[in-house]
Design a protein around this motif. Structure first.
Motif, PDB file in Angstrom:
ATOM      1  N   VAL A  66       0.748  -1.202   0.110  1.00 49.85           N
ATOM      2  CA  VAL A  66       0.080   0.017  -0.115  1.00 49.85           C
ATOM      3  C   VAL A  66       0.808   1.394   0.046  1.00 49.85           C
ATOM      4  CG1 VAL A  66      -0.037  -0.001   2.633  1.00 49.85           C
ATOM      5  CG2 VAL A  66      -1.968   1.165   1.097  1.00 49.85           C
ATOM      6  N   ALA A  67       0.472   2.201  -0.952  1.00 52.67           N
ATOM      7  CA  ALA A  67       1.199   3.433  -0.705  1.00 52.67           C
ATOM      8  C   ALA A  67       0.571   4.653  -0.336  1.00 52.67           C
ATOM      9  CB  ALA A  67       1.477   3.738  -2.478  1.00 52.67           C
ATOM     10  N   LEU A  68       0.991   5.556   0.270  1.00 51.99           N
ATOM     11  CA  LEU A  68       0.526   6.736   0.732  1.00 51.99           C
ATOM     12  C   LEU A  68       0.661   7.844  -0.320  1.00 51.99           C
ATOM     13  CD1 LEU A  68      -0.485   8.700   2.969  1.00 51.99           C
ATOM     14  CD2 LEU A  68       1.850   8.946   3.694  1.00 51.99           C
ATOM     15  N   GLN A  69      -0.148   8.297  -0.675  1.00 52.33           N
ATOM     16  CA  GLN A  69      -0.285   9.720  -1.491  1.00 52.33           C
ATOM     17  C   GLN A  69      -0.137  10.969  -0.816  1.00 52.33           C
ATOM     18  OE1 GLN A  69      -3.073  11.562  -4.685  1.00 52.33           O
ATOM     19  NE2 GLN A  69      -1.510  10.979  -6.062  1.00 52.33           N
ATOM     20  N   LEU A  70       0.654  11.868  -1.083  1.00 50.19           N
ATOM     21  CA  LEU A  70       0.845  13.074  -0.344  1.00 50.19           C
ATOM     22  C   LEU A  70       0.690  14.285  -1.324  1.00 50.19           C
ATOM     23  CD1 LEU A  70       3.987  12.674   2.040  1.00 50.19           C
ATOM     24  CD2 LEU A  70       1.523  12.549   2.605  1.00 50.19           C
ATOM     25  N   GLY A  71      -0.031  15.420  -0.735  1.00 51.20           N
ATOM     26  CA  GLY A  71      -0.147  16.558  -1.441  1.00 51.20           C
ATOM     27  C   GLY A  71       0.511  17.861  -0.690  1.00 51.20           C
ATOM     28  N   GLY A  72       1.283  18.337  -1.664  1.00 53.94           N
ATOM     29  CA  GLY A  72       1.763  19.704  -0.848  1.00 53.94           C
ATOM     30  C   GLY A  72       2.771  20.211  -1.917  1.00 53.94           C
ATOM     31  N   SER A  73       3.334  21.512  -1.347  1.00 51.54           N
ATOM     32  CA  SER A  73       4.192  22.102  -2.366  1.00 51.54           C
ATOM     33  C   SER A  73       5.457  23.018  -1.436  1.00 51.54           C
ATOM     34  CB  SER A  73       3.549  23.181  -3.124  1.00 51.54           C
ATOM     35  OG  SER A  73       2.892  24.089  -2.395  1.00 51.54           O
ATOM     36  N   ASP A  74       5.386  22.462  -0.152  1.00 51.79           N
ATOM     37  CA  ASP A  74       6.254  23.002   0.662  1.00 51.79           C
ATOM     38  C   ASP A  74       7.450  21.905   0.932  1.00 51.79           C
ATOM     39  OD1 ASP A  74       7.865  23.561   3.260  1.00 51.79           O
ATOM     40  OD2 ASP A  74       6.863  25.311   3.232  1.00 51.79           O
ATOM     41  N   PRO A  75       8.789  22.115   0.687  1.00 48.62           N
ATOM     42  CA  PRO A  75       9.728  20.775   0.625  1.00 48.62           C
ATOM     43  C   PRO A  75       9.863  20.422   2.121  1.00 48.62           C
ATOM     44  CG  PRO A  75      10.841  22.822  -0.059  1.00 48.62           C
ATOM     45  CD  PRO A  75       9.321  23.196  -0.030  1.00 48.62           C
ATOM     46  N   ALA A  76       9.931  21.441   3.174  1.00 45.45           N
ATOM     47  CA  ALA A  76      10.002  20.848   4.507  1.00 45.45           C
ATOM     48  C   ALA A  76       8.879  20.347   4.944  1.00 45.45           C
ATOM     49  CB  ALA A  76      10.415  22.337   5.207  1.00 45.45           C
ATOM     50  N   LYS A  77       7.642  20.811   4.754  1.00 43.40           N
ATOM     51  CA  LYS A  77       6.507  20.043   5.238  1.00 43.40           C
ATOM     52  C   LYS A  77       6.374  18.675   4.742  1.00 43.40           C
ATOM     53  CE  LYS A  77       3.555  24.238   6.433  1.00 43.40           C
ATOM     54  NZ  LYS A  77       2.586  24.943   5.987  1.00 43.40           N
ATOM     55  N   LEU A  78       6.600  18.749   3.432  1.00 36.51           N
ATOM     56  CA  LEU A  78       6.690  17.236   2.747  1.00 36.51           C
ATOM     57  C   LEU A  78       7.600  16.331   3.358  1.00 36.51           C
ATOM     58  CD1 LEU A  78       5.934  18.033  -1.040  1.00 36.51           C
ATOM     59  CD2 LEU A  78       4.331  16.828   0.414  1.00 36.51           C
ATOM     60  N   ALA A  79       8.681  16.699   3.644  1.00 34.45           N
ATOM     61  CA  ALA A  79       9.473  16.105   4.383  1.00 34.45           C
ATOM     62  C   ALA A  79       9.274  15.494   5.718  1.00 34.45           C
ATOM     63  CB  ALA A  79      11.069  16.746   4.718  1.00 34.45           C
ATOM     64  N   GLU A  80       8.588  16.456   6.443  1.00 36.08           N
ATOM     65  CA  GLU A  80       8.155  16.132   7.836  1.00 36.08           C
ATOM     66  C   GLU A  80       7.138  15.117   7.858  1.00 36.08           C
ATOM     67  OE1 GLU A  80       6.120  18.239  11.920  1.00 36.08           O
ATOM     68  OE2 GLU A  80       7.007  19.650  10.244  1.00 36.08           O
ATOM     69  N   ALA A  81       6.075  15.231   6.726  1.00 37.57           N
ATOM     70  CA  ALA A  81       4.974  14.325   6.704  1.00 37.57           C
ATOM     71  C   ALA A  81       5.464  12.934   6.511  1.00 37.57           C
ATOM     72  CB  ALA A  81       4.097  14.760   5.490  1.00 37.57           C
ATOM     73  N   VAL A  82       6.412  12.919   5.448  1.00 36.31           N
ATOM     74  CA  VAL A  82       7.179  11.795   5.063  1.00 36.31           C
ATOM     75  C   VAL A  82       7.652  10.993   6.362  1.00 36.31           C
ATOM     76  CG1 VAL A  82       9.171  10.656   4.009  1.00 36.31           C
ATOM     77  CG2 VAL A  82       7.634  12.092   2.709  1.00 36.31           C
ATOM     78  N   GLN A  83       8.446  11.789   7.183  1.00 40.42           N
ATOM     79  CA  GLN A  83       8.979  11.262   8.427  1.00 40.42           C
ATOM     80  C   GLN A  83       8.097  10.942   9.239  1.00 40.42           C
ATOM     81  OE1 GLN A  83      11.237  14.829   9.510  1.00 40.42           O
ATOM     82  NE2 GLN A  83      13.011  13.628   9.468  1.00 40.42           N
ATOM     83  N   ILE A  84       6.817  11.325   9.561  1.00 38.98           N
ATOM     84  CA  ILE A  84       5.712  11.106  10.475  1.00 38.98           C
ATOM     85  C   ILE A  84       5.131   9.551  10.037  1.00 38.98           C
ATOM     86  CG2 ILE A  84       3.237  11.399  11.347  1.00 38.98           C
ATOM     87  CD1 ILE A  84       4.374  14.379  11.295  1.00 38.98           C
TER      88      ILE A  84
END
Length: 347
Positions: A66-84
Motif C-alpha cells: 500500500v502506498a501513501l499519496q501526499l499533497g503539498g508544495s512546501d519541501p520542509a512540510k512534505l519531508a516532515e510528513a514523510v518522516q511521520i
C-alpha cells in the motif's frame, strides 16, 4: 515487502481517489487481489503535521503493498510528513502532481506544479532525503496551453534526476480553469503514444500509465510497453475485475481473466467479520458496503445487490447480515451475464 520498482515484475495499481480509496475500500480490494498495488486517498502534508494523523494514516496490515499519496508544495512540510508516515510502514510515498481541483490549486499543489518542474524536483529531493521507501510521482502530461511533447520530457528528466523511483503518468492534459475535476478525467484527449514514448526514452526507470483504461484486456495492452498500469474508476465501479489481476500479472491470457472469478462466499464472510469489528468500534456498516456495490457488475441479481447495499446498509443499526442478504440475491454460479440494466450502468 519486496520493492516492486526494483524488480522486473509488472505492476497493476488502483489509483488514489479522494473520498473513495479509504482503508475500508483498500481492505476490500486486497481480498480480490494479493498483488495489486493500492493507494490511499491524497493526504495533504499539513493535515498529517497538524491534524489527526492516526485517523489519516492508520490502516490494516492486510492492505500491503500500500502506498501513501501526499499533497503539498512546501519541501520542509512534505519531508516532515514523510518522516511521520515512516512509522506507519507504507511501501511507497507518492507525490500528487496531477489533481486539478480548485481546492488543490488553492494550496498551490497538484497539477499546477506541472508548470514548475524544477520545484517538483526539489520536493522529490526533500522527500528522498528522509524516506526509507521508494518516492514516486503521479503527474499529467501537461496543463493548460503547455505542449505535452515538449514539457513532459523535461519534467521527467528533472524528477528522475532528483531521485524519483517511479513516475505514474495520467495520459491526459489537465485544464486548471474552465473544467471540473470530472471533466478533466473525460474531456482532454488521451495521448497513450506519448506516454509509451516516454518509457522508451527512459528504459532504466519505472514508468506506469494511467487514464481511461477500462478493463483487464486494455490493461494487458499497456503492460506490454509499460512497467505498470493504473486503473481508477474502472476498478472502483467494476470492483470484481480485480479478481483477475493476479492471474493477469502471472501471464494469463487477458481474455480468460476478463470475467471475475473469486471465492465469493469467503469474501462475503470476510467482509461480514470486518464490518462487525468496525461496528463494534463505533463505525457504520455503510462505511464498508458503499465500496462493495460494484462487485457483481454483469451478474444476474446485481441490480438488487446494489439496491440492498445502497438502502438497507445505510439504515440506523444495520449490521453485517445485510451483506449476507445482498450476496444471496446474486446468481454467483451463473457468472457475469450482462443484463440490459447493467450495460446501461457500466456505460
Amino acid at each position: 515487502m519486496k520493492n516492486q520498482y526494483f524488480s522486473r515484475e509488472k505492476v497493476f495499481a488502483v489509483a488514489p481517489m479522494i473520498d473513495w480509496t479509504d482503508r475500508h475500500c483498500r481492505f476490500l480490494h486486497r481480498q480480490l487481489s494479493k498483488r495489486a498495488l493500492l493507494y490511499t486517498e491524497m493526504v495533504v502534508a499539513d493535515a498529517i503535521i497538524f491534524g489527526p494523523r492516526e485517523r489519516l494514516l492508520s490502516y490494516s496490515p492486510q492492505e500491503h503493498p500500500v502506498a501513501l499519496q501526499l499533497g503539498g508544495s512546501d519541501p520542509a512540510k512534505l519531508a516532515e510528513a514523510v518522516q511521520i508516515a515512516t512509522d506507519y510502514g507504507y511501501d511507497e510515498i507518492n507525490l500528487n502532481v496531477g489533481c486539478p481541483s480548485d481546492r488543490v490549486q488553492s494550496g498551490t499543489f497538484g497539477a499546477c506544479l506541472m508548470r514548475d518542474p524544477a520545484h517538483v524536483a526539489g520536493l522529490v529531493e526533500a522527500m528522498k532525503r528522509v524516506a526509507t521507501v521508494p518516492v514516486t510521482v503521479k503527474c499529467r502530461i501537461g496543463v493548460d496551453d503547455q505542449e505535452p511533447a515538449q514539457v513532459l520530457p523535461d519534467f521527467l528528466a528533472r524528477v528522475i534526476g532528483a531521485g524519483a523511483d517511479a513516475v505514474w503518468i495520467h495520459a491526459r492534459k489537465a485544464w486548471l480553469q474552465g473544467l471540473s475535476p470530472k471533466e478533466n478525467r473525460e474531456i482532454p484527449p488521451l495521448d497513450y503514444s506519448l506516454v509509451h514514448a516516454m518509457k522508451r526514452e527512459n528504459p532504466g526507470v519505472f514508468i506506469g500509465i494511467n487514464g481511461g483504461i477500462a478493463d483487464l484486456e486494455q490493461a494487458a495492452h499497456h503492460l506490454g510497453p509499460m512497467d505498470g498500469v493504473m486503473l481508477g474508476r474502472a476498478a472502483y465501479h467494476n470492483t470484481g475485475l480485480l479478481a483477475g489481476v493476479d492471474a493477469l500479472l502471472a501471464g494469463a491470457d487477458p481474455a480468460e481473466v476478463a470475467s471475475p472469478e473469486a471465492d465469493w462466499p469467503a469474501l462475503r464472510d470476510t467482509m461480514m467479520d470486518y464490518a462487525a469489528e468496525l461496528i463494534g468500534r463505533g463505525g457504520r456498516l455503510h462505511h464498508v458496503t458503499r465500496h462493495m456495490v460494484g462487485l457483481f457488475q454483469g451478474f444476474a441479481g446485481a441490480r438488487r445487490f446494489r439496491q440492498i447495499l445502497s438502502t438497507d446498509a445505510t439504515r440506523p443499526g444495520a449490521g453485517p447480515e445485510v451483506i449476507a442478504a445482498a450476496f444471496a440475491v446474486v446468481d454467483i454460479e451463473g457468472g457475469p451475464r450482462v443484463q440490459a440494466e447493467d450495460k446501461k450502468l457500466a456505460g
